[in-house]
Design a protein around this motif. Structure first.
Motif, mmCIF file in Angstrom:
data_model
loop_
_atom_site.group_PDB
_atom_site.id
_atom_site.type_symbol
_atom_site.label_atom_id
_atom_site.label_comp_id
_atom_site.label_asym_id
_atom_site.label_seq_id
_atom_site.Cartn_x
_atom_site.Cartn_y
_atom_site.Cartn_z
ATOM 1 N N ARG A 6 0.829 -1.208 0.000
ATOM 2 C CA ARG A 6 0.000 0.000 0.000
ATOM 3 C C ARG A 6 0.864 1.258 0.000
ATOM 4 N NH1 ARG A 6 -4.386 -2.115 4.488
ATOM 5 N NH2 ARG A 6 -5.854 -3.085 3.026
ATOM 6 N N ARG A 7 1.922 1.278 0.805
ATOM 7 C CA ARG A 7 2.783 2.455 0.854
ATOM 8 C C ARG A 7 3.482 2.696 -0.481
ATOM 9 N NH1 ARG A 7 4.301 0.515 5.989
ATOM 10 N NH2 ARG A 7 6.351 -0.074 5.231
ATOM 11 N N LYS A 8 3.764 1.632 -1.192
ATOM 12 C CA LYS A 8 4.462 1.783 -2.464
ATOM 13 C C LYS A 8 3.517 2.103 -3.623
ATOM 14 C CE LYS A 8 8.349 -1.266 -1.350
ATOM 15 N NZ LYS A 8 9.130 -2.469 -1.756
ATOM 16 N N LEU A 9 2.248 1.681 -3.516
ATOM 17 C CA LEU A 9 1.348 1.776 -4.661
ATOM 18 C C LEU A 9 0.255 2.830 -4.522
ATOM 19 C CD1 LEU A 9 0.706 -2.045 -5.260
ATOM 20 C CD2 LEU A 9 2.338 -0.597 -6.476
ATOM 21 N N GLU A 10 -0.290 2.957 -3.336
ATOM 22 C CA GLU A 10 -1.517 3.745 -3.175
ATOM 23 C C GLU A 10 -1.220 5.236 -2.993
ATOM 24 O OE1 GLU A 10 -4.447 2.423 -3.444
ATOM 25 O OE2 GLU A 10 -4.339 0.317 -2.835
ATOM 26 N N ARG A 11 -2.116 6.071 -3.510
ATOM 27 C CA ARG A 11 -2.026 7.519 -3.264
ATOM 28 C C ARG A 11 -2.160 7.802 -1.772
ATOM 29 N NH1 ARG A 11 -2.628 10.923 -7.733
ATOM 30 N NH2 ARG A 11 -3.488 9.966 -9.637
ATOM 31 N N ASP A 12 -3.117 7.131 -1.138
ATOM 32 C CA ASP A 12 -3.346 7.288 0.298
ATOM 33 C C ASP A 12 -3.364 5.887 0.913
ATOM 34 O OD1 ASP A 12 -4.125 7.762 2.870
ATOM 35 O OD2 ASP A 12 -5.919 8.929 2.357
ATOM 36 N N PRO A 13 -2.246 5.436 1.479
ATOM 37 C CA PRO A 13 -2.197 4.074 2.019
ATOM 38 C C PRO A 13 -3.246 3.811 3.094
ATOM 39 C CG PRO A 13 0.008 5.015 1.865
ATOM 40 C CD PRO A 13 -0.953 6.133 1.605
ATOM 41 N N ASP A 14 -3.697 4.854 3.792
ATOM 42 C CA ASP A 14 -4.707 4.662 4.821
ATOM 43 C C ASP A 14 -6.104 4.491 4.227
ATOM 44 O OD1 ASP A 14 -2.846 4.867 6.889
ATOM 45 O OD2 ASP A 14 -3.009 7.051 6.920
ATOM 46 N N ARG A 15 -6.257 4.881 2.963
ATOM 47 C CA ARG A 15 -7.519 4.690 2.253
ATOM 48 C C ARG A 15 -7.205 4.034 0.914
ATOM 49 N NH1 ARG A 15 -11.157 10.163 2.944
ATOM 50 N NH2 ARG A 15 -11.828 9.789 5.100
ATOM 51 N N PRO A 16 -6.828 2.769 0.945
ATOM 52 C CA PRO A 16 -6.348 2.111 -0.274
ATOM 53 C C PRO A 16 -7.448 1.912 -1.308
ATOM 54 C CG PRO A 16 -6.604 0.517 1.490
ATOM 55 C CD PRO A 16 -6.814 1.866 2.110
ATOM 56 N N HIS A 17 -7.068 2.052 -2.564
ATOM 57 C CA HIS A 17 -8.003 1.804 -3.654
ATOM 58 C C HIS A 17 -7.915 0.365 -4.129
ATOM 59 C CE1 HIS A 17 -10.201 2.125 -7.415
ATOM 60 N NE2 HIS A 17 -9.164 1.589 -8.017
ATOM 61 N N TRP A 18 -6.678 -0.123 -4.336
ATOM 62 C CA TRP A 18 -6.493 -1.445 -4.943
ATOM 63 C C TRP A 18 -6.471 -2.578 -3.924
ATOM 64 C CZ3 TRP A 18 -2.517 2.091 -7.111
ATOM 65 C CH2 TRP A 18 -2.946 2.678 -8.317
ATOM 66 N N LEU A 19 -5.793 -2.406 -2.829
ATOM 67 C CA LEU A 19 -5.632 -3.481 -1.849
ATOM 68 C C LEU A 19 -6.551 -3.227 -0.664
ATOM 69 C CD1 LEU A 19 -1.759 -3.832 -2.067
ATOM 70 C CD2 LEU A 19 -3.468 -5.402 -2.993
ATOM 71 N N ARG A 20 -7.703 -3.861 -0.687
ATOM 72 C CA ARG A 20 -8.745 -3.589 0.298
ATOM 73 C C ARG A 20 -8.738 -4.637 1.417
ATOM 74 N NH1 ARG A 20 -12.998 -0.571 -1.964
ATOM 75 N NH2 ARG A 20 -12.130 0.840 -3.534
ATOM 76 N N THR A 21 -9.015 -4.182 2.627
ATOM 77 C CA THR A 21 -9.205 -5.073 3.762
ATOM 78 C C THR A 21 -10.683 -5.396 3.895
ATOM 79 O OG1 THR A 21 -7.312 -4.157 4.976
ATOM 80 C CG2 THR A 21 -8.966 -5.335 6.262
ATOM 81 N N VAL A 22 -10.994 -6.669 4.036
ATOM 82 C CA VAL A 22 -12.359 -7.100 4.343
ATOM 83 C C VAL A 22 -12.341 -7.512 5.803
ATOM 84 C CG1 VAL A 22 -14.213 -8.703 3.793
ATOM 85 C CG2 VAL A 22 -12.699 -7.870 1.974
ATOM 86 N N ARG A 23 -12.894 -6.676 6.655
ATOM 87 C CA ARG A 23 -12.736 -6.835 8.096
ATOM 88 C C ARG A 23 -13.226 -8.210 8.564
ATOM 89 N NH1 ARG A 23 -10.982 -2.508 10.565
ATOM 90 N NH2 ARG A 23 -11.229 -0.452 9.596
ATOM 91 N N GLY A 24 -12.389 -8.835 9.375
ATOM 92 C CA GLY A 24 -12.737 -10.138 9.908
ATOM 93 C C GLY A 24 -12.533 -11.288 8.952
ATOM 94 N N VAL A 25 -12.090 -10.979 7.719
ATOM 95 C CA VAL A 25 -11.914 -12.044 6.729
ATOM 96 C C VAL A 25 -10.498 -12.018 6.175
ATOM 97 C CG1 VAL A 25 -12.778 -13.092 4.609
ATOM 98 C CG2 VAL A 25 -14.349 -11.865 6.123
ATOM 99 N N GLY A 26 -10.151 -10.963 5.415
ATOM 100 C CA GLY A 26 -8.834 -10.928 4.787
ATOM 101 C C GLY A 26 -8.679 -9.762 3.828
ATOM 102 N N TYR A 27 -8.211 -10.060 2.611
ATOM 103 C CA TYR A 27 -7.888 -9.012 1.651
ATOM 104 C C TYR A 27 -8.409 -9.364 0.265
ATOM 105 C CZ TYR A 27 -4.579 -7.756 5.321
ATOM 106 O OH TYR A 27 -4.022 -7.422 6.525
ATOM 107 N N ARG A 28 -8.688 -8.304 -0.512
ATOM 108 C CA ARG A 28 -9.075 -8.494 -1.906
ATOM 109 C C ARG A 28 -8.464 -7.408 -2.758
ATOM 110 N NH1 ARG A 28 -13.318 -4.908 -3.377
ATOM 111 N NH2 ARG A 28 -14.350 -3.947 -1.570
ATOM 112 N N PHE A 29 -8.368 -7.668 -4.065
ATOM 113 C CA PHE A 29 -7.854 -6.688 -5.018
ATOM 114 C C PHE A 29 -9.020 -6.059 -5.751
ATOM 115 C CE2 PHE A 29 -6.486 -5.478 -9.288
ATOM 116 C CZ PHE A 29 -5.378 -4.682 -9.004
ATOM 117 N N GLU A 30 -9.075 -4.736 -5.732
ATOM 118 C CA GLU A 30 -10.133 -3.992 -6.433
ATOM 119 C C GLU A 30 -9.545 -3.407 -7.708
ATOM 120 O OE1 GLU A 30 -13.872 -2.591 -7.198
ATOM 121 O OE2 GLU A 30 -13.264 -3.813 -5.476
ATOM 122 N N PRO A 31 -9.999 -3.870 -8.883
ATOM 123 C CA PRO A 31 -9.400 -3.374 -10.141
ATOM 124 C C PRO A 31 -9.803 -1.942 -10.466
ATOM 125 C CG PRO A 31 -11.256 -4.828 -10.593
ATOM 126 C CD PRO A 31 -11.055 -4.852 -9.080
#
Length: 243
Positions: free
Chosen positions: A218-243
Motif C-alpha cells: 500500500r505504501r508503495k502503490l496507493e495515493r493514500d495508504p490509509d484509504r487504499p483503492h487497490w488493496l482492500r481489507t475485508v474486516r474479519g476475513v482478509g484481503y481483496r484486489f479492487e481493479p
C-alpha cells in the motif's frame, strides 16, 4: 543463482557460534552450500562477495546491527530473500523486521528442520531460486493486469508501474500483488495467502507476515495508504484486489 551444483547458497549470520553450527549442519545435510558470518560487517562483506541465494539474519549483532544489515540489503536488492532468525519474540520486533523487508521471521530457539523448510519456502517463491530443468516452450504469458488509476502489473516481466512510474517490489511483494490481482474482488484470508503465496501455513509462519506485506504494498502503490483503492481489507476475513 547458485554458482555450481544444484543447490542454493545460504548465508547464516549470527554472533552465537552454536547457532551458526546448528544451522550449518542442518542446511548442509540437506544439500545447501553454507557460508557463515559472526557480525554485521562480516555479513555485509559476505553478501557482496558470495552473492548468497538467501540470508538467515540475527538481529542482535556486533559492529553493525541486524536491522541495519537488513536495511542495507534491501537498498541494494529487492530480490534477495532474508529470513530474520531472532531471540526477540515480541510483536513489535517481528513487525519492524517484516516492515524493513524481511521475507520471514523465525524465533529462537528454532527447530533445525523447520529452519530448512523456511529456506526452501522462500526460495520456491523467489526469482533467485534454483533454475528449473528444461521444459517445453511455455504458453504465451498472460496479458498485463491494467487497473483503474494507472496500475499495471506485468507478470511476464515481473514489473509494476503506477501512472507510468516503475515501482520496485521485492519478489514476495510482487507474488502477493499478482496473486490477488489474478482474482479481482475475490477475498482471501491470511491463512489462504500464506498457503498460496508463501507455500506455508500459520503452523509455520505468523499470519502477521501477510499483513505487513500488504501494508508495504500500500505504501508503495496507493495515493493514500490509509484509504487504499487497490488493496482492500475485508474486516474479519482478509484481503481483496479492487481493479
Amino acid at each position: 543463482m547458485p554458482s555450481s551444483g544444484t543447490h542454493a547458497h545460504v548465508l547464516v549470520v549470527d554472533d552465537d557460534e552454536d547457532v551458526r553450527t546448528l544451522a550449518r549442519w542442518q542446511l548442509e545435510s540437506e544439500g545447501f552450500a553454507v557460508v557463515t558470518a559472526a557480525d554485521g560487517q562480516a555479513a555485509l562483506d559476505a553478501v557482496a562477495e558470495n552473492r548468497p541465494d538467501v540470508v538467515l539474519l540475527d538481529l542482535t549483532l556486533p559492529l553493525v546491527a541486524g536491522l541495519d544489515v537488513l536495511t542495507h540489503i534491501r537498498r541494494r536488492s529487492a530480490d534477495l530473500p532474508v529470513i530474520v532468525v531472532s531471540g526477540r519474540s515480541g510483536e513489535t520486533d517481528r513487525i519492524i523486521g517484516l516492515d524493513l523487508g524481511a521475507d520471514d521471521y523465525v524465533v529462537k530457539p528454532f527447530s533445525p528442520a523447520e529452519l530448512a523448510a523456511r529456506v526452501r519456502s522462500v526460495l520456491r517463491r523467489s526469482r533467485r531460486a534454483e533454475p528449473a530443468p528444461a521444459q517445453p516452450a511455455p504458453e504465451p504469458a498472460a496479458a498485463p493486469v491494467r487497473s483503474r488509476d494507472g496500475l499495471v502489473i506485468d507478470r511476464a516481466t515481473r514489473t509494476v508501474t503506477v501512472r507510468g512510474d516503475a515501482v520496485e517490489l521485492t519478489a514476495r511483494e510482487f507474488d502477493l500483488l499478482a496473486f490477488l490481482a489474478a482474482s479481482p474482488r475475490h477475498v482471501y484470508t491470511r491463512d489462504q495467502l500464506l498457503e498460496q503465496v508463501w507455500q506455508s501455513s500459520s503452523d509455520w509462519q505468523e499470519p502477521a507476515t501477510v499483513t505487513q506485506h500488504v501494508h508495504r504494498l500500500r505504501r508503495k502503490l496507493e495515493r493514500d495508504p490509509d484509504r487504499p483503492h487497490w488493496l482492500r481489507t475485508v474486516r474479519g476475513v482478509g484481503y481483496r484486489f479492487e481493479p
